[in-house]
Design an enzyme around this catalytic site. Structure first.
Site, PDB file in Angstrom:
ATOM      1  N   VAL A   1       0.814  -0.861  -0.221  1.00  0.00           N
ATOM      2  CA  VAL A   1      -0.075  -0.076  -0.167  1.00  0.00           C
ATOM      3  C   VAL A   1       0.956   1.946  -0.215  1.00  0.00           C
ATOM      4  O   VAL A   1       1.563   1.635   1.111  1.00  0.00           O
ATOM      5  CB  VAL A   1      -0.955   0.282   1.514  1.00  0.00           C
ATOM      6  CG1 VAL A   1      -2.250   1.519   1.352  1.00  0.00           C
ATOM      7  CG2 VAL A   1      -2.099  -1.410   1.176  1.00  0.00           C
ATOM      8  N   PRO A   2       1.176   1.865  -1.195  1.00  0.00           N
ATOM      9  CA  PRO A   2       2.191   2.444  -1.253  1.00  0.00           C
ATOM     10  C   PRO A   2       1.660   4.365  -1.143  1.00  0.00           C
ATOM     11  O   PRO A   2       1.112   5.201  -1.252  1.00  0.00           O
ATOM     12  CB  PRO A   2       2.930   2.609  -2.454  1.00  0.00           C
ATOM     13  CG  PRO A   2       1.041   2.596  -3.626  1.00  0.00           C
ATOM     14  CD  PRO A   2       0.794   1.400  -2.669  1.00  0.00           C
ATOM     15  N   CYS A   3       1.790   3.769   0.724  1.00  0.00           N
ATOM     16  CA  CYS A   3       0.849   5.861   1.188  1.00  0.00           C
ATOM     17  C   CYS A   3       1.921   6.579   0.707  1.00  0.00           C
ATOM     18  O   CYS A   3       1.133   7.501   1.033  1.00  0.00           O
ATOM     19  CB  CYS A   3       0.522   5.278   3.033  1.00  0.00           C
ATOM     20  SG  CYS A   3       2.057   4.824   3.601  1.00  0.00           S
ATOM     21  N   HIS A   4       3.383   6.474   0.752  1.00  0.00           N
ATOM     22  CA  HIS A   4       4.381   7.225   0.240  1.00  0.00           C
ATOM     23  C   HIS A   4       3.662   8.072  -1.247  1.00  0.00           C
ATOM     24  O   HIS A   4       4.532   9.486  -1.416  1.00  0.00           O
ATOM     25  CB  HIS A   4       5.920   6.782  -0.152  1.00  0.00           C
ATOM     26  CG  HIS A   4       5.819   6.374  -0.765  1.00  0.00           C
ATOM     27  ND1 HIS A   4       5.548   5.167  -1.008  1.00  0.00           N
ATOM     28  CD2 HIS A   4       6.131   6.423  -2.034  1.00  0.00           C
ATOM     29  CE1 HIS A   4       5.787   4.662  -2.368  1.00  0.00           C
ATOM     30  NE2 HIS A   4       6.627   5.335  -2.988  1.00  0.00           N
TER      31      HIS A   4
END
Length: 104
Positions: free
Chosen positions: A55-58
């Site tokens: 989950v690439p929250c960046h």
């Protein structure tokens, strides 16, 4: 009957769809999930994310392109480094060039 709520799963599904080199905003994710006033809830769910690769929250930033000072995997310097590696460009004051990289 319970009220509808913005779930972690809905947020994570939308964030997973943001491609490398692009960003989304907290508000954009909330709107995409059908909760136009849910930006804070999006942030809360992303702060609890324990799988940053899946989950690439960046790739989630504020509407003005600024980075999250409380980015949960090391602060905004780490967030910027991850975005830099994906080809995201920044203004001189450190904000994402939203016209070029905004997905949501």
């Amino acid at each position: 009957m319970s009220a509808a709520r913005l779930t972690k799963e809905a947020v994570y599904d939308i964030v997973r769809a943001v491609p490398p080199g692009s960003v989304a905003t907290y508000g954009g994710i909330a709107r995409a999930a059908g909760f136009p006033h849910g930006a804070r809830t999006v942030g809360w769910h992303l702060h609890a994310n324990d799988t940053p690769i899946a989950v690439p929250c960046h790739r989630v930033v504020f509407a003005d392109g600024s980075l999250a000072p409380a980015f949960c995997f090391g602060g905004e310097n780490v967030q910027r480094d991850w975005l830099d590696r994906e080809g995201v460009t920044f203004t001189p004051d450190g904000r994402v060039v939203m016209k070029k990289h905004r997905a949501l």
